[in-house]
Design a protein around this motif. Structure first.
Motif, PDB file in Angstrom:
ATOM      1  N   MET A 240       0.817  -1.222   0.000  1.00  0.00           N
ATOM      2  CA  MET A 240       0.000   0.000   0.000  1.00  0.00           C
ATOM      3  C   MET A 240       0.849   1.270   0.000  1.00  0.00           C
ATOM      4  O   MET A 240       0.312   2.378  -0.019  1.00  0.00           O
ATOM      5  CB  MET A 240      -0.914   0.001   1.219  1.00  0.00           C
ATOM      6  CG  MET A 240      -1.948  -1.103   1.218  1.00  0.00           C
ATOM      7  SD  MET A 240      -2.861  -1.203   2.794  1.00  0.00           S
ATOM      8  CE  MET A 240      -3.744   0.364   2.813  1.00  0.00           C
ATOM      9  N   LEU A 242       2.863   2.159   2.489  1.00  0.00           N
ATOM     10  CA  LEU A 242       2.794   2.682   3.852  1.00  0.00           C
ATOM     11  C   LEU A 242       3.878   2.084   4.737  1.00  0.00           C
ATOM     12  O   LEU A 242       3.658   1.835   5.930  1.00  0.00           O
ATOM     13  CB  LEU A 242       1.405   2.400   4.462  1.00  0.00           C
ATOM     14  CG  LEU A 242       0.220   3.116   3.809  1.00  0.00           C
ATOM     15  CD1 LEU A 242      -1.103   2.619   4.394  1.00  0.00           C
ATOM     16  CD2 LEU A 242       0.339   4.632   4.010  1.00  0.00           C
ATOM     17  N   ALA A 245       4.424   2.796   8.650  1.00  0.00           N
ATOM     18  CA  ALA A 245       3.215   3.328   9.284  1.00  0.00           C
ATOM     19  C   ALA A 245       2.761   2.412  10.408  1.00  0.00           C
ATOM     20  O   ALA A 245       2.984   1.201  10.373  1.00  0.00           O
ATOM     21  CB  ALA A 245       2.107   3.476   8.248  1.00  0.00           C
ATOM     22  N   THR A 249      -2.940   3.397  11.327  1.00  0.00           N
ATOM     23  CA  THR A 249      -2.947   4.134  10.058  1.00  0.00           C
ATOM     24  C   THR A 249      -3.279   3.202   8.896  1.00  0.00           C
ATOM     25  O   THR A 249      -4.080   3.554   8.013  1.00  0.00           O
ATOM     26  CB  THR A 249      -1.574   4.788   9.823  1.00  0.00           C
ATOM     27  OG1 THR A 249      -1.302   5.707  10.884  1.00  0.00           O
ATOM     28  CG2 THR A 249      -1.533   5.512   8.484  1.00  0.00           C
ATOM     29  N   ILE A 250      -2.673   2.016   8.911  1.00  0.00           N
ATOM     30  CA  ILE A 250      -2.950   1.039   7.846  1.00  0.00           C
ATOM     31  C   ILE A 250      -4.422   0.640   7.877  1.00  0.00           C
ATOM     32  O   ILE A 250      -5.094   0.590   6.835  1.00  0.00           O
ATOM     33  CB  ILE A 250      -2.047  -0.194   8.017  1.00  0.00           C
ATOM     34  CG1 ILE A 250      -0.578   0.207   7.880  1.00  0.00           C
ATOM     35  CG2 ILE A 250      -2.403  -1.272   6.992  1.00  0.00           C
ATOM     36  CD1 ILE A 250       0.392  -0.844   8.355  1.00  0.00           C
ATOM     37  N   ASN A 252      -7.022   2.313   9.169  1.00  0.00           N
ATOM     38  CA  ASN A 252      -7.891   3.423   8.763  1.00  0.00           C
ATOM     39  C   ASN A 252      -7.847   3.650   7.261  1.00  0.00           C
ATOM     40  O   ASN A 252      -8.869   3.993   6.641  1.00  0.00           O
ATOM     41  CB  ASN A 252      -7.484   4.699   9.502  1.00  0.00           C
ATOM     42  CG  ASN A 252      -7.849   4.661  10.974  1.00  0.00           C
ATOM     43  OD1 ASN A 252      -8.824   4.013  11.358  1.00  0.00           O
ATOM     44  ND2 ASN A 252      -7.077   5.350  11.806  1.00  0.00           N
ATOM     45  N   THR A 253      -6.672   3.439   6.673  1.00  0.00           N
ATOM     46  CA  THR A 253      -6.559   3.576   5.213  1.00  0.00           C
ATOM     47  C   THR A 253      -7.403   2.515   4.511  1.00  0.00           C
ATOM     48  O   THR A 253      -8.130   2.814   3.552  1.00  0.00           O
ATOM     49  CB  THR A 253      -5.090   3.457   4.771  1.00  0.00           C
ATOM     50  OG1 THR A 253      -4.311   4.443   5.451  1.00  0.00           O
ATOM     51  CG2 THR A 253      -4.956   3.653   3.273  1.00  0.00           C
ATOM     52  N   GLY A 256     -11.113   3.144   4.576  1.00  0.00           N
ATOM     53  CA  GLY A 256     -11.569   4.192   3.682  1.00  0.00           C
ATOM     54  C   GLY A 256     -11.669   3.762   2.226  1.00  0.00           C
ATOM     55  O   GLY A 256     -12.042   4.568   1.368  1.00  0.00           O
ATOM     56  N   LYS A 257     -11.355   2.505   1.952  1.00  0.00           N
ATOM     57  CA  LYS A 257     -11.354   2.024   0.566  1.00  0.00           C
ATOM     58  C   LYS A 257     -12.582   1.171   0.248  1.00  0.00           C
ATOM     59  O   LYS A 257     -13.132   0.504   1.131  1.00  0.00           O
ATOM     60  CB  LYS A 257     -10.075   1.227   0.290  1.00  0.00           C
ATOM     61  CG  LYS A 257      -8.799   2.073   0.348  1.00  0.00           C
ATOM     62  CD  LYS A 257      -7.587   1.295  -0.083  1.00  0.00           C
ATOM     63  CE  LYS A 257      -6.335   2.174  -0.056  1.00  0.00           C
ATOM     64  NZ  LYS A 257      -6.405   3.289  -1.040  1.00  0.00           N
TER      65      LYS A 257
END
Length: 532
Positions: A240, A242, A245, A249-250, A252-253, A256-257
């Motif tokens: 990704m 990241l 990270a 954070t991973i 939450n990312t 959001g997809k």
């Protein structure tokens, strides 16, 4: 005919009718939700019990499948996230739920934990419903949706969600199956490939204790190299972009997809995985989970006898390795087939030496080429499937009072579906080809009376349903269809049944090949570590 209805705690279902291979009627209840939709905050997490509905639920059509790409259908993509559905097939509904309940057979589909479903295009019930059983087929979450894991306990995603879906479906069966005429005290789990792996993991899982009473693992077990995954999400983060990270954070990312974007990440992440690496997605040991699906390494659980001791059947086809032609051949050198748990690092000098040993054993002075396909298939079969099953049988049979049965499938006919699709001409039975004798598939030809296809279907169905009914696949010595007694494994001279055009009792399948891998593992870093 009046549409059948069943009333559960969730609500009332309306089903439909169909006919089996012999033209006799049975009832179908499809697309039943066995868990709450795994959407929103439930994405990636353990399944939650289903909610009730109002009115009459239409169970005359299959539910949505998990989002996936199916290599058996030219790479077609289908499905979504709301996929936790199951199907129930029964000859008749019970007039009295306390009498004449029938054995339940609970099917878990294969597909490398990244594709497939329990639906009728691949797993039509028409063959098995010729016997007096209740059949359940399920969907479960796949890929990142089902098998991502995070080490941060605050995220509550320790992994194994797809396996926990299977446990939730088994809990649903315990609660509801008597309404369909099924006996919750006689449940047989069975599956093929990743489904066989799932079956074996359920045998090893403390979470599944008491939810089933017999188990059949076809062409897959917990010791196959594609089972265990690395914990956490390091590979996922790299894919990704990241790197470095934190897990929140991973997470939450990902949250959001859209599902299509998650699937694109998954395909990119899995593209370059080789056997001597742990998979980034699969089964993980949950060290810090309050209710783990798996609390220790599979090999350790077997050695210590801390598994669910039920009658257990395990087996393989003669040409499992032919499967890899579906994915372009599966091997460029012999080094690449060494299982990760041998402890070698790909590309290192000692790994290359072992690769050369494997090459000499299977190919002699020849090279991998179109003229050595048979040897390549044997090598792939052993490394990816048969050696793990061999170790499983030897490790597990003596730790259980329940019988353990081993088989090899060698029958070839028009029902060997994948070998036919791949146009393989080398003798042997491809991985997946046993499916064609238990289920009607989207490419099953007409089965004509008196043919080897009809005889073999009847034999497979009888062996499997006998095991479900009695814990013994050949309980009746006078059965004209099953003329050979299938002996359970009782010592290291492994008794097994060869299921070919005839049924033949044999011992010690591929003894020289298994000895080679046993010795190779004993001298490996992983084998040295296990022996201490």
């Amino acid at each position: 005919m009046v549409e059948p209805t069943v009333t559960l705690n969730q609500g009332t279902l309306r089903g439909s009718t169909a006919t089996d291979l012999r033209g006799n009627p049975f009832l179908k209840f499809q697309g039943i939700p066995y868990a709450k939709p795994p959407l929103g905050e439930l994405r990636f997490k353990a399944p939650v019990a289903p909610e009730p509905w109002t009115g009459v639920f239409d169970a005359t059509k299959e539910g949505e499948v998990c989002y996936h790409r199916d290599p058996l259908k030219r790479g077609a993509i289908s499905g979504g996230e709301n996929c936790l559905f199951l199907n129930v097939f029964t000859k008749k509904l019970p007039a009295d739920q306390n009498k004449a309940l029938r054995p339940v057979m609970f099917w878990i589909h294969g597909g490398a934990l990244i594709f497939g479903s329990g639906n009728g295009d691949m797993y039509g019930p028409e063959f098995l419903m010729t016997e007096d059983i209740v059949l359940v087929t399920i969907n479960y979450r796949l890929g990142i949706l089902g098998f991502v894991s995070f080490e941060d306990p605050s995220l509550e995603i320790p992994g194994n969600a797809g396996f926990k879906d299977q446990v939730m479906a088994l809990q649903w069966v315990q609660t509801n199956i008597s309404k369909f005429g099924g006996d919750p005290n006689n449940v047989t789990i069975f599956g093929e490939s990743a489904g066989g792996i799932s079956v074996h993991l359920l045998v090893l899982s403390p979470m599944a204790k008491g939810l089933f009473h017999k188990a059949i693992a076809q062409s897959g077990c917990a010791l196959n190299p594609g089972v265990e995954a690395s914990t956490g999400c390091t590979v996922l983060a790299t894919t990704m972009g990241l790197d470095g990270a934190d897990e929140k954070t991973i997470y939450n990312t990902l949250m959001g997809k859209q599902v299509e974007e998650i699937f694109e990440i998954q395909e990119k992440m899995l593209k370059d995985v080789v056997p001597c690496q742990r998979r980034p997605l699969g089964c993980v040991v949950e060290k810090n989970s309050p209710n783990p699906f798996l609390d220790d390494e599979p090999r350790t659980i077997m050695k210590t006898g801390r598994f669910n001791k039920v009658p257990f059947m395990l087996g393989f086809t003669t040409g499992e390795g032919m499967l890899f032609d579906l994915f372009g051949g599966g091997v460029s050198d012999c080094e690449s087939v060494i299982p990760w748990y041998f402890g070698y690092e790909h590309g290192q000098p000692d790994t290359k030496i072992v690769g050369e040993q494997i090459k000499r054993f299977y190919f002699g002075d020849e090279d991998l080429s179109p003229t050595t396909k048979a040897q390549k298939y044997d090598m792939l079969s052993d490394a990816h499937f048969i050696y793990g099953m061999y170790v499983t049988i030897l490790t597990q049979y003596s730790k259980s009072d329940a019988p353990t049965y081993l088989y090899r499938m060698s029958v070839e006919s028009e029902l060997n579906i994948l070998k036919k699709v791949l146009k393989i001409e080398v003798p042997g039975v491809c991985h997946i080809d046993d499916i064609g004798y238990l289920f009607k598939t989207f490419i099953t030809p007409e089965i004509k009376s008196g043919t080897i296809e009809e005889t073999s279907v009847n034999r497979f169905v009888k062996l499997w349903t006998n095991f479900a009914k009695f814990g013994n696949p050949t309980p009746n010595k006078k059965d004209s269809l099953l003329t050979t007694v299938w002996k359970p494994v009782t010592n290291e001279n492994l008794d097994f049944l060869d299921i070919g055009r005839l049924l033949v009792a044999r011992r010690n399948p591929y003894a020289d090949r298994m000895k080679f891998w046993k010795n190779l593992f004993a001298l490996s870093p992983g084998g040295q570590k296990k022996s201490k």
